[in-house]
Enzyme design. Structure first.
Site, mmCIF file in Angstrom:
data_model
loop_
_atom_site.group_PDB
_atom_site.id
_atom_site.type_symbol
_atom_site.label_atom_id
_atom_site.label_comp_id
_atom_site.label_asym_id
_atom_site.label_seq_id
_atom_site.Cartn_x
_atom_site.Cartn_y
_atom_site.Cartn_z
ATOM 1 N N GLN A 176 -4.509 -1.174 9.574
ATOM 2 C CA GLN A 176 -4.534 -2.528 9.026
ATOM 3 C C GLN A 176 -5.136 -3.506 10.031
ATOM 4 O O GLN A 176 -4.782 -3.511 11.210
ATOM 5 C CB GLN A 176 -3.103 -2.952 8.641
ATOM 6 C CG GLN A 176 -3.019 -4.279 7.906
ATOM 7 C CD GLN A 176 -3.649 -4.270 6.521
ATOM 8 O OE1 GLN A 176 -3.780 -3.224 5.880
ATOM 9 N NE2 GLN A 176 -4.060 -5.428 6.042
ATOM 10 N N ASP A 209 -11.011 3.215 4.098
ATOM 11 C CA ASP A 209 -11.402 1.797 4.059
ATOM 12 C C ASP A 209 -12.923 1.646 3.945
ATOM 13 O O ASP A 209 -13.410 0.571 3.602
ATOM 14 C CB ASP A 209 -10.971 1.107 5.367
ATOM 15 C CG ASP A 209 -9.672 0.330 5.233
ATOM 16 O OD1 ASP A 209 -9.427 -0.221 4.148
ATOM 17 O OD2 ASP A 209 -8.917 0.277 6.222
ATOM 18 N N LYS A 268 0.842 -1.207 0.000
ATOM 19 C CA LYS A 268 0.000 0.000 0.000
ATOM 20 C C LYS A 268 0.874 1.252 0.000
ATOM 21 O O LYS A 268 0.633 2.201 -0.751
ATOM 22 C CB LYS A 268 -0.945 -0.016 1.212
ATOM 23 C CG LYS A 268 -2.047 -1.068 1.086
ATOM 24 C CD LYS A 268 -2.863 -1.254 2.357
ATOM 25 C CE LYS A 268 -3.841 -2.428 2.169
ATOM 26 N NZ LYS A 268 -4.684 -2.715 3.330
HETATM 27 N N1 GUN Z 1 -7.085 -6.494 6.335
HETATM 28 C C1 GUN Z 1 -7.426 -7.230 5.249
HETATM 29 N N2 GUN Z 1 -7.968 -6.447 4.279
HETATM 30 C C2 GUN Z 1 -7.965 -5.186 4.779
HETATM 31 C C3 GUN Z 1 -8.393 -3.924 4.246
HETATM 32 O O1 GUN Z 1 -8.901 -3.813 3.117
HETATM 33 N N3 GUN Z 1 -8.211 -2.857 5.067
HETATM 34 C C4 GUN Z 1 -7.699 -2.969 6.313
HETATM 35 N N4 GUN Z 1 -7.584 -1.865 7.031
HETATM 36 N N5 GUN Z 1 -7.285 -4.108 6.838
HETATM 37 C C5 GUN Z 1 -7.425 -5.216 6.062
#
Ligand code: GUN
Length: 283
Positions: free
Chosen positions: A97, A120, A53
């Site tokens: 995350q 998100d 990311k």
């Molecule tokens: N863990 C797995 N997928 C995601 C996501 O799309 N966003 C976040 N913040 N954590 C995750």
């Protein structure tokens, strides 16, 4: 029939080029878009996702801040950090995350993020607004899947769609986006009786369970679209999804590979959401 492969890497490239243009336009006006990525603990998969990311931000002209904390970080300290990021005018998107260590209440943390920075789309304000069709942000993975349907002009109105998985990250928002597009949606889960009976009548299957080879060729209607959100490892340690790709591609009309399918689209839509947040902040 051999399915057409929906190439998430290629589609991401096109969408990221648009993101980079929008980022440059904002920067030219003195508003550099910024994303804060917060990782607590040392979950190996999360470390890889977060690195990807941050790198995607760098590659496309977005500013990013990567906050890494030990697993022992207290909930109060994490909430204080989020409060600081909420107030930081250089930061337009905040991503914490998941999963978080068990002593931290993930719901509390997500609700602490300002909804206008919740790229998100997990905050109850955005999740609730998704139900009424007007969220500030759509959750990245299902939003990326919708872009895949659009890119291939796969009709959703009137389609029978089966979503396997009911997580807040993928299953539930995916179902809502399909409902919004006019599909008839069934949400299945690990306790569903006779999963195959549901999938066999589906025009669209979205598998998001984390179970290797859950969807096999005999479960798929000829010509159906099969989207694989799974991220698993096979016996040789190679990345694979929830779908038996080799078998299902001989039956389906469209299929997404793992890797190179939904994965890159999730990160792409995070960039899109962050740019939107920055554009709104810039006015
Ligand atoms: N863990 C797995 N997928 C995601 C996501 O799309 N966003 C976040 N913040 N954590 C995750």
């Amino acid at each position: 029939m051999t399915a057409r492969i929906i190439d998430g890497t290629l589609l991401s490239k096109q969408l990221r080029a648009e993101v980079a243009q929008r980022a440059a336009a904002l920067a030219a006006r003195g508003h550099r878009p910024g994303l804060a990525v917060v990782l607590v603990g040392d979950n190996a998969a999360s470390q890889v996702y977060v690195r990807n990311k941050v790198k995607a931000c760098e590659d496309n002209g977005l500013h990013s801040v990567y906050d890494r904390y030990p697993a022992e970080l207290s909930e109060a300290d994490l909430l204080a950090r989020i409060d600081a990021l909420n107030r930081d005018p250089q930061i337009h998107g905040i991503l914490v995350q998941l999963p978080l260590p068990p002593h931290i209440d993930a719901h509390k943390v997500i609700e602490a993020i300002a909804p206008e920075k919740d790229v998100d789309g997990f905050h109850i304000a955005n999740a609730g607004a998704l139900m009424t069709g007007k969220p500030l942000f759509r959750p990245c993975t299902p939003y990326g899947v919708v872009k895949m349907f659009e890119s291939e002009r796969i009709p959703l109105a009137g389609a029978n769609a089966v979503v396997i998985g009911r997580s807040n990250i993928v299953g539930k928002p995916m179902a809502m986006l399909l409902v919004e597009a006019g599909a008839t949606v069934t949400i299945c889960n690990s306790k569903t009786r006779d999963l195959a009976a549901h999938t066999r009548s589906a025009d669209i299957i979205v598998a998001a369970t984390g179970k290797r080879n859950l969807v096999t060729a005999d479960m798929v209607k000829p010509g159906a679209t099969v989207i694989d959100v799974g991220m698993n490892r096979d016996d040789e340690g190679k990345l694979c999804g929830d779908v038996d790709f080799a078998g299902v591609r001989e039956v389906a009309g469209y299929i997404t590979p793992v890797p190179g399918g939904v994965g890159p689209m999730t990160i792409t839509m995070l960039l899109v959401n962050t740019i939107e947040a920055a554009e709104r902040a810039a006015g």
